[in-house]
Enzyme design. Structure first.
Site, PDB file in Angstrom:
ATOM      1  N   ARG A   1       4.791  13.398  -8.915  1.00  0.00           N
ATOM      2  CA  ARG A   1       4.293  11.851  -8.030  1.00  0.00           C
ATOM      3  C   ARG A   1       4.864  12.525  -7.236  1.00  0.00           C
ATOM      4  NH1 ARG A   1       2.667  11.936 -11.782  1.00  0.00           N
ATOM      5  NH2 ARG A   1       2.559  10.605 -14.213  1.00  0.00           N
TER       6      ARG A   1
ATOM      7  N   SER B   1       4.378   1.123 -12.202  1.00  0.00           N
ATOM      8  CA  SER B   1       5.457   2.198 -12.741  1.00  0.00           C
ATOM      9  C   SER B   1       6.237   1.656 -11.087  1.00  0.00           C
ATOM     10  CB  SER B   1       5.694   3.107 -12.800  1.00  0.00           C
ATOM     11  OG  SER B   1       4.801   3.299 -13.672  1.00  0.00           O
TER      12      SER B   1
ATOM     13  N   GLU C   1       8.296   4.053  -6.752  1.00  0.00           N
ATOM     14  CA  GLU C   1       7.642   5.740  -6.508  1.00  0.00           C
ATOM     15  C   GLU C   1       6.357   4.678  -5.371  1.00  0.00           C
ATOM     16  OE1 GLU C   1       3.735   5.964 -10.109  1.00  0.00           O
ATOM     17  OE2 GLU C   1       5.835   6.312 -11.113  1.00  0.00           O
TER      18      GLU C   1
END
Length: 354
Positions: A164, A245, A346
């Site tokens: 990520r 998320s 995130e």
């Protein structure tokens, strides 16, 4: 005046001092060069895709926002190794790109179906889901450098893609992604895609990990799974009014992971640069087991944990950016108190403390 609230999937964010929408590669290059040449600390530049991985303060934004709205997909011919090069404009919706490759029977990104946002943002985040990551298929990106204004192709290795994150997300490379080139596997004669790597996806397909199904079957199952978690945009579903998320799955040392409850999900995550063995945890499990259930709201707040998935923080209607941030900080505090694990956001967060 354009507001971030009009451009983000959370429906949150303040007024933008200078907004430009680029609908062609040439417009994008021109707008980016001009904006970066005039950038200052007081007037920063933000290149925006679909606004699905962004949380911005409600305060006015004094800088320039360039929305990438370019479109187009080009398919090459299979090479000797059975790989097909696919070039997509940065503004092409990622979900549309996946669907276009699936329609041609190409394999490599079918498990990334349904992810909102633009294609140009995919390498920034190194998006991943259900056992696939962009890093496995990304070949290179066409990139405009913020400092020099020069346009060049950068190989995927130069982006240092990791879980990520990338040099783009960390700010080590600043500029605008113009096009993305993928290398996908050509359609097989039997119509089957790559082996299924994720147990939940395999179960949804009535298969076992390692089995194969058609890329269309995988794509459809993934979209269904995402929808069941409120992770496919739907204007009639408040659970999808989020930035997806909100926290990444923590990666900690395997030694530290042994201190967590035996039932906590743990996945091998390789080694650090120092040779320390690493384990990836489930942020969703940590959140739920720290006493934050689905649908949780702080008193008098218009922000809520999704009723379908504890990883998403949603705008239930008229929520302020600070209400989202306040709930995120509460979740972090609960998980830290219960398990001693730090959760990291995130989405890209601008003007807020999380």
């Amino acid at each position: 005046m354009t507001r971030f609230a009009e451009l983000t999937t959370t429906g949150i964010g303040g007024e933008i001092a200078h907004f430009v929408e680029a609908t062609s590669r040439e417009e994008l290059i021109e707008a980016a060069r001009e904006a970066f040449a005039n950038e200052s600390e007081e007037a920063p530049v933000l290149v925006l895709g679909g606004g699905s991985n962004l949380l911005v303060s409600d305060d006015p934004y004094a800088g320039t926002v360039i929305r990438t709205a370019t479109r187009g997909i080009e398919f090459g011919e299979p090479d000797a190794e059975g790989r097909v090069l696919v070039v997509a404009e940065a503004g092409e919706p990622w979900a549309a790109l996946v669907d276009a490759t699936v329609a041609k029977g190409l394999s490599g990104i079918e498990a990334l179906a349904g992810i909102p946002g633009a294609t140009g943002a995919a390498p920034v985040q190194n998006i991943g889901a259900y056992g696939q990551e962009l890093s496995s298929s990304l070949r290179r990106i066409e990139f405009l450098d913020a400092e020099t204004g020069e346009v060049s192709w950068l190989d995927a290795a130069e982006l240092k893609l990791a879980y990520r994150t990338s040099r783009l997300k960390r700010g080590e490379l600043r500029g605008a992604v113009l096009r993305v080139e993928l290398a996908l596997d050509a359609a097989r004669e039997d119509g089957l895609g790559a082996p299924i790597a994720f147990p939940q996806l395999a179960k949804a397909l009535g298969a076992e990990p390692g089995d194969r199904r058609s890329v269309q079957e995988v794509r459809d199952a993934v979209v269904s799974l995402r929808a069941s978690k409120g992770m496919v945009l739907d204007p009639d579903d408040l659970d999808t009014r989020s930035s997806g998320s909100f926290f990444t799955n923590p990666v900690i040392s395997t030694e530290a992971a042994r201190e967590l409850p035996a039932e906590a999900p743990k996945f091998p995550a390789g080694e650090s640069e120092e040779g320390v063995k690493l384990t990836k945890l489930s942020a969703a499990w940590l959140i739920e087991h720290s006493g934050v259930p689905k649908g949780y709201q702080l008193p008098n707040s218009r922000a809520s944990i999704s009723t379908k998935h504890t990883l998403a923080i949603t705008n239930r209607g008229g929520a302020a950016a600070e209400e989202i941030a306040e709930l995120a900080r509460y979740v972090q505090a609960r998980v830290r108190s219960e398990f001693g694990v730090d959760l990291r956001p995130e989405p890209v967060v601008i003007g807020l403390d999380i």
